[in-house]
Design a protein around this motif. Structure first.
Motif, PDB file in Angstrom:
ATOM      1  N   VAL A  93      34.892   1.424 -29.224  1.00 45.10           N
ATOM      2  CA  VAL A  93      34.589   1.705 -30.631  1.00 45.10           C
ATOM      3  C   VAL A  93      34.684   3.202 -30.909  1.00 45.10           C
ATOM      4  O   VAL A  93      35.181   3.636 -31.968  1.00 45.10           O
ATOM      5  CB  VAL A  93      33.188   1.163 -30.989  1.00 45.10           C
ATOM      6  CG1 VAL A  93      32.765   1.635 -32.378  1.00 45.10           C
ATOM      7  CG2 VAL A  93      33.176  -0.364 -30.933  1.00 45.10           C
ATOM      8  N   LEU A  94      34.209   4.030 -29.945  1.00 43.98           N
ATOM      9  CA  LEU A  94      34.339   5.483 -30.114  1.00 43.98           C
ATOM     10  C   LEU A  94      35.807   5.900 -30.125  1.00 43.98           C
ATOM     11  O   LEU A  94      36.192   6.821 -30.875  1.00 43.98           O
ATOM     12  CB  LEU A  94      33.584   6.196 -28.978  1.00 43.98           C
ATOM     13  CG  LEU A  94      32.057   6.028 -28.991  1.00 43.98           C
ATOM     14  CD1 LEU A  94      31.437   6.700 -27.774  1.00 43.98           C
ATOM     15  CD2 LEU A  94      31.468   6.596 -30.284  1.00 43.98           C
ATOM     16  N   ILE A 106      47.811   1.451 -35.626  1.00 48.24           N
ATOM     17  CA  ILE A 106      46.581   2.050 -35.108  1.00 48.24           C
ATOM     18  C   ILE A 106      45.663   0.968 -34.536  1.00 48.24           C
ATOM     19  O   ILE A 106      45.041   1.147 -33.475  1.00 48.24           O
ATOM     20  CB  ILE A 106      45.864   2.836 -36.226  1.00 48.24           C
ATOM     21  CG1 ILE A 106      46.733   4.019 -36.673  1.00 48.24           C
ATOM     22  CG2 ILE A 106      44.506   3.339 -35.754  1.00 48.24           C
ATOM     23  CD1 ILE A 106      46.170   4.795 -37.841  1.00 48.24           C
ATOM     24  N   VAL A 107      45.581  -0.188 -35.211  1.00 49.61           N
ATOM     25  CA  VAL A 107      44.792  -1.302 -34.692  1.00 49.61           C
ATOM     26  C   VAL A 107      45.345  -1.759 -33.350  1.00 49.61           C
ATOM     27  O   VAL A 107      44.594  -1.982 -32.386  1.00 49.61           O
ATOM     28  CB  VAL A 107      44.776  -2.463 -35.705  1.00 49.61           C
ATOM     29  CG1 VAL A 107      44.171  -3.719 -35.074  1.00 49.61           C
ATOM     30  CG2 VAL A 107      44.006  -2.076 -36.959  1.00 49.61           C
ATOM     31  N   LYS A 139      29.554   3.353 -44.524  1.00 49.36           N
ATOM     32  CA  LYS A 139      30.609   2.337 -44.461  1.00 49.36           C
ATOM     33  C   LYS A 139      31.294   2.347 -43.095  1.00 49.36           C
ATOM     34  O   LYS A 139      31.570   1.297 -42.509  1.00 49.36           O
ATOM     35  CB  LYS A 139      31.634   2.583 -45.562  1.00 49.36           C
ATOM     36  CG  LYS A 139      31.115   2.391 -46.973  1.00 49.36           C
ATOM     37  CD  LYS A 139      32.173   2.775 -47.997  1.00 49.36           C
ATOM     38  CE  LYS A 139      31.637   2.733 -49.406  1.00 49.36           C
ATOM     39  NZ  LYS A 139      32.633   3.177 -50.398  1.00 49.36           N
ATOM     40  N   GLN A 140      31.578   3.539 -42.565  1.00 49.48           N
ATOM     41  CA  GLN A 140      32.216   3.639 -41.260  1.00 49.48           C
ATOM     42  C   GLN A 140      31.308   3.096 -40.159  1.00 49.48           C
ATOM     43  O   GLN A 140      31.777   2.405 -39.239  1.00 49.48           O
ATOM     44  CB  GLN A 140      32.597   5.095 -40.969  1.00 49.48           C
ATOM     45  CG  GLN A 140      33.751   5.617 -41.808  1.00 49.48           C
ATOM     46  CD  GLN A 140      34.090   7.054 -41.504  1.00 49.48           C
ATOM     47  OE1 GLN A 140      33.260   7.799 -40.985  1.00 49.48           O
ATOM     48  NE2 GLN A 140      35.309   7.459 -41.832  1.00 49.48           N
ATOM     49  N   ALA A 141      30.012   3.391 -40.258  1.00 53.37           N
ATOM     50  CA  ALA A 141      29.070   2.897 -39.245  1.00 53.37           C
ATOM     51  C   ALA A 141      29.013   1.375 -39.253  1.00 53.37           C
ATOM     52  O   ALA A 141      28.979   0.719 -38.192  1.00 53.37           O
ATOM     53  CB  ALA A 141      27.682   3.494 -39.495  1.00 53.37           C
ATOM     54  N   LEU A 142      29.018   0.780 -40.465  1.00 53.64           N
ATOM     55  CA  LEU A 142      29.011  -0.677 -40.559  1.00 53.64           C
ATOM     56  C   LEU A 142      30.273  -1.287 -39.952  1.00 53.64           C
ATOM     57  O   LEU A 142      30.210  -2.309 -39.248  1.00 53.64           O
ATOM     58  CB  LEU A 142      28.872  -1.096 -42.026  1.00 53.64           C
ATOM     59  CG  LEU A 142      27.508  -0.839 -42.681  1.00 53.64           C
ATOM     60  CD1 LEU A 142      27.556  -1.185 -44.160  1.00 53.64           C
ATOM     61  CD2 LEU A 142      26.420  -1.657 -41.981  1.00 53.64           C
ATOM     62  N   GLY A 161      41.336   7.365 -35.614  1.00 58.89           N
ATOM     63  CA  GLY A 161      41.433   7.327 -37.069  1.00 58.89           C
ATOM     64  C   GLY A 161      41.434   5.951 -37.687  1.00 58.89           C
ATOM     65  O   GLY A 161      41.804   5.809 -38.862  1.00 58.89           O
ATOM     66  N   LEU A 162      40.986   4.936 -36.952  1.00 61.50           N
ATOM     67  CA  LEU A 162      41.002   3.588 -37.498  1.00 61.50           C
ATOM     68  C   LEU A 162      40.060   3.455 -38.689  1.00 61.50           C
ATOM     69  O   LEU A 162      40.325   2.681 -39.621  1.00 61.50           O
ATOM     70  CB  LEU A 162      40.610   2.583 -36.405  1.00 61.50           C
ATOM     71  CG  LEU A 162      40.670   1.095 -36.785  1.00 61.50           C
ATOM     72  CD1 LEU A 162      42.060   0.708 -37.249  1.00 61.50           C
ATOM     73  CD2 LEU A 162      40.235   0.227 -35.608  1.00 61.50           C
ATOM     74  N   TYR A 163      39.004   4.239 -38.731  1.00 62.30           N
ATOM     75  CA  TYR A 163      38.019   4.112 -39.805  1.00 62.30           C
ATOM     76  C   TYR A 163      38.286   5.058 -40.971  1.00 62.30           C
ATOM     77  O   TYR A 163      37.507   5.111 -41.918  1.00 62.30           O
ATOM     78  CB  TYR A 163      36.604   4.348 -39.242  1.00 62.30           C
ATOM     79  CG  TYR A 163      36.265   3.379 -38.127  1.00 62.30           C
ATOM     80  CD1 TYR A 163      36.163   2.020 -38.387  1.00 62.30           C
ATOM     81  CD2 TYR A 163      36.094   3.822 -36.820  1.00 62.30           C
ATOM     82  CE1 TYR A 163      35.884   1.123 -37.361  1.00 62.30           C
ATOM     83  CE2 TYR A 163      35.806   2.946 -35.801  1.00 62.30           C
ATOM     84  CZ  TYR A 163      35.711   1.593 -36.072  1.00 62.30           C
ATOM     85  OH  TYR A 163      35.451   0.710 -35.057  1.00 62.30           O
ATOM     86  N   ARG A 164      39.373   5.801 -40.867  1.00 64.21           N
ATOM     87  CA  ARG A 164      39.747   6.644 -42.007  1.00 64.21           C
ATOM     88  C   ARG A 164      40.588   5.883 -43.029  1.00 64.21           C
ATOM     89  O   ARG A 164      40.730   6.310 -44.175  1.00 64.21           O
ATOM     90  CB  ARG A 164      40.534   7.872 -41.533  1.00 64.21           C
ATOM     91  CG  ARG A 164      39.692   8.900 -40.827  1.00 64.21           C
ATOM     92  CD  ARG A 164      40.397  10.247 -40.747  1.00 64.21           C
ATOM     93  NE  ARG A 164      41.600  10.193 -39.932  1.00 64.21           N
ATOM     94  CZ  ARG A 164      41.636  10.468 -38.632  1.00 64.21           C
ATOM     95  NH1 ARG A 164      40.521  10.805 -38.002  1.00 64.21           N
ATOM     96  NH2 ARG A 164      42.765  10.400 -37.961  1.00 64.21           N
ATOM     97  N   ALA A 165      41.189   4.775 -42.610  1.00 71.17           N
ATOM     98  CA  ALA A 165      42.046   3.988 -43.509  1.00 71.17           C
ATOM     99  C   ALA A 165      41.188   3.048 -44.355  1.00 71.17           C
ATOM    100  O   ALA A 165      40.345   2.321 -43.831  1.00 71.17           O
ATOM    101  CB  ALA A 165      43.064   3.187 -42.711  1.00 71.17           C
ATOM    102  N   LEU A 166      41.398   3.093 -45.684  1.00 68.55           N
ATOM    103  CA  LEU A 166      40.694   2.174 -46.574  1.00 68.55           C
ATOM    104  C   LEU A 166      41.267   0.770 -46.403  1.00 68.55           C
ATOM    105  O   LEU A 166      42.481   0.575 -46.336  1.00 68.55           O
ATOM    106  CB  LEU A 166      40.840   2.622 -48.021  1.00 68.55           C
ATOM    107  CG  LEU A 166      40.164   3.949 -48.394  1.00 68.55           C
ATOM    108  CD1 LEU A 166      40.467   4.286 -49.850  1.00 68.55           C
ATOM    109  CD2 LEU A 166      38.668   3.883 -48.173  1.00 68.55           C
TER     110      LEU A 166
END
Length: 659
Positions: free
Chosen positions: A59-60, A82-83, A13-16, A66-71
């Motif tokens: 993106v890295l 964060i965005v 999901k994070q990769a997508l 931590g942008l991809y840790r938030a649901l």
């Protein structure tokens, strides 16, 4: 349904999401060039490489911060920051690549801010749209119950935010009394005036209203509940403001309304000087500490920092439970340089044990006694006369004599309104106990005896409120003894505070009477509870109602109306909710022989003598019989004087006759 139900691992999901964000950044870069008409020409390949590297690094960085840790479903303000942070960093990388390709004279400086705005729109906007779509999808798979929130203040806003992320309730409207915010939109929900409630309930098929006004007074809440009572909805409320601020409960932990809100009675702030006068730094004994009133007294006392709090009760588990609770309350007290940590001592015992009572008061140097231990259930005492008399009368007499002998400074008896012109054994025993203290005051001694008389306590073990609530939840019927029966009510918290303050004002032999406000008709209380739990009353006027009210008849010894004063002589005190009554009593030289005779009658289980002595000692007590006690049977007699009470005996045992 939630994100975890999608059959993909978290890493996938994070990769997508990282791929989607890379595409969003590339689109923002292309649009920013197109909008400004910028063409790289022979430098196109170089521009493509530099922009691609900037997007990859961005993106890295998104992943790192931590942008991809938030649901997506639970993104809030923090995720928005964060965005913003990530897009701003991406804009810096984009600017670096852009100015490496174009020199400053050739570069259009508007490209970078346009890229920043487009990237923020794409990255942030896509997440917002995804969150809304997921919430709609969840509602389709798991419908929530529509609710109206009464109160659009801070608590209402917190509540709607919590409910929108929950899976049980769907807020559809706000209702508020303030005209200034009616018509506004709060968290995407419109605010209406109370006059629109009926239409809102119909239009949205609402069955519940959540009252989000934890800071409102009980009088204000009662006024609101009176307006809601006729509506076909179940009214619930959020927790108290103090409990939410202390972290004990969350704003979305809604519950049924408190009976205090129906009464509309606001507690007068206690006088801290009176509260601590007999407690702070002293050794305090509470008898009956495991009961509802005794345990609340202990909670109030421990916060006033006594040197020692002694708990006495015969109920083992209740004593264990309240001891643990008080230890936790003691440990949570703020540190104080002037007072040591209160010592808590829990003792199993019986107030009728004279040796134990003397030992307790001597061993622990007791300064103040709050005597709560008593049998208080009217029908139960009617059926257990000997034990009721033994515990209520002799428990008080033994404790009071021990206090006098051991030099206790203050002795406060918790009495009842049923002691006034009693029609039942419980009330007669409590009036007898009051007279014991009044008589002892007239004898030589240093102990200041006083008693505090009040009516029914809400939340106590015998309160009708939990009974009604359980009967309503089970579909009824709700049982009321008589259509005209009325009772005084007070919260256990207020009662405990007033008892402590009254004891501090005592000068000796005082009969304090608490201001209970107006009595309440029990059937009206039942009707209100039925309506506010979302049901209609089924009676002769409404055969299609949900919950019936049945009248079971007055139980043995019960009155229709309770009183608080025996005579008319009553004066005020320095506290507006506490009065002092002047009442006649029997002197000790008359009362002591009665006690001895009563003790002998209890030992012999002589119900007839017990009845006679109570009638002699307690003015106005004239029961027809005491034969509700299952140990006794009344034999027919030609006259009242010839009435014979027979102790019920096992088979093959000759009954004992007493005249």
């Amino acid at each position: 349904m939630n994100l975890y139900t999608i059959p993909l691992s978290r890493n996938v999901k994070q990769a997508l999401l990282m791929l989607v964000d890379g595409f969003m950044l590339a689109t923002a870069a292309w649009l920013s060039f197109s909008m400004l008409g910028i063409s790289a020409g022979p430098l196109a390949d170089r521009m493509t490489v530099f922009t691609g590297v900037a997007i990859l690094i961005s993106v890295l960085v998104f992943f790192r911060i931590g942008l991809y840790r938030a649901l997506l479903l639970y993104m809030g303000v923090q995720s928005g920051f964060i965005v913003l942070q990530g897009v701003s960093i991406a804009a810096l990388f984009f600017a670096g690549g852009y100015y490496l390709v174009f020199s400053f004279p050739q570069a259009n400086n508007a490209a970078v801010p346009i890229f920043w705005m487009l990237a923020l729109l794409f990255i942030g906007g896509s997440r917002f749209v995804a969150k809304i779509a997921l919430q709609s999808l969840i509602q389709n798979f798991r419908p929530k119950e529509p609710v109206i929130i009464y109160g659009a203040g801070s608590s209402g806003m917190q509540l709607v935010a919590a409910l929108q992320n929950g899976d049980q309730y769907l807020p559809v409207a706000f209702v508020d009394d303030s005209r200034h915010i009616v018509g506004s939109i709060v968290h995407g929900i419109r605010v209406y005036s109370p006059s629109a409630l009926a239409d809102l309930i119909t239009n949205f098929s609402v069955r519940q209203i959540l009252l989000a006004m934890p800071s409102a007074s009980h009088a204000e809440r009662k006024e609101i509940l009176n307006r809601l009572e006729h509506l076909p909805v179940h009214v619930k409320t959020v927790p108290e403001l103090f409990d939410m601020r202390s972290g004990k409960v969350h704003v979305d932990e809604v519950r049924d309304i408190d009976i205090e809100d129906l009464l509309g009675r606001d507690i007068v702030p206690p006088d801290q000087g009176l509260m601590g006068a007999c407690i702070t730094g002293k050794s305090v004994l509470v008898t009956g500490a495991a009961g509802s009133i005794g345990s609340e007294l202990c909670r109030q006392i421990i916060s006033l920092r006594p040197a020692r709090l002694v708990l006495l009760d015969s109920f083992e588990f209740g004593l264990y439970d309240v001891e643990l609770e008080l230890q936790a309350l003691r440990d949570s007290l703020p540190e104080s340089d002037s007072a040591e940590e209160p010592e808590i001592i829990a003792l199993l015992g019986n107030v009728c044990n004279q040796g134990q009572m003397n030992a307790v008061m001597t061993r622990f140097g007791v300064d103040t006694v709050y005597h709560v231990a008593a049998y208080k259930q009217v029908p139960m005492v009617e059926r257990n006369v000997v034990e009721g008399v033994h515990n209520n009368v002799f428990g008080t007499a033994v404790s009071a004599l021990a206090a006098k002998q051991c030099g206790v400074q203050h002795f406060v008896l918790i009495s009842t309104d049923k002691a006034v012109r009693p029609t039942n054994v419980m009330g007669a025993t409590k009036r007898f106990a009051e007279q014991v203290l009044q008589a002892l005051t007239a004898t030589q001694g240093t102990t200041c005896f006083s008693m505090v008389r009040f009516g029914n306590v809400l939340g106590s073990s015998g309160s009708v409120v939990p009974l009604f609530r359980r009967q309503i939840s089970e579909g009824g019927p709700v049982t009321v003894t008589h259509p005209e029966v009325t009772r005084y009510f007070m919260t256990v918290e207020e009662a405990a505070q007033l008892v402590i303050q009254a004891g501090s004002m005592a000068s000796g032999g005082d009969v304090f009477v608490l201001d209970m406000h107006d009595p309440i008709k029990i059937v009206d209380l039942a009707r209100k509870m039925i309506h506010l739990m979302g049901y209609d009353v089924r009676d002769e006027n409404s055969y299609r109602g949900d919950i019936a009210i049945e009248y079971s008849g007055l139980r043995p010894g019960e009155k229709l109306f309770e009183e608080l004063l025996i005579g008319e002589s009553v004066t005020g005190t320095e506290h507006p909710k506490i009065m002092r009554a002047e009442e006649d009593y029997l002197p000790w030289e008359v009362l002591e022989p009665m006690l001895n005779e009563l003790q002998a009658a209890c030992t012999e289980l002589d119900l007839g003598s017990i009845r006679r002595i109570l009638m002699q000692a307690v003015d106005g007590f004239e029961p027809d019989t005491l034969s509700d006690d299952p140990l006794w049977l009344e034999q027919p007699a030609t006259s009242q004087q010839d009435a014979v009470f027979v102790r019920a005996a096992p088979a093959n045992v000759t009954p004992i006759h007493k005249r």
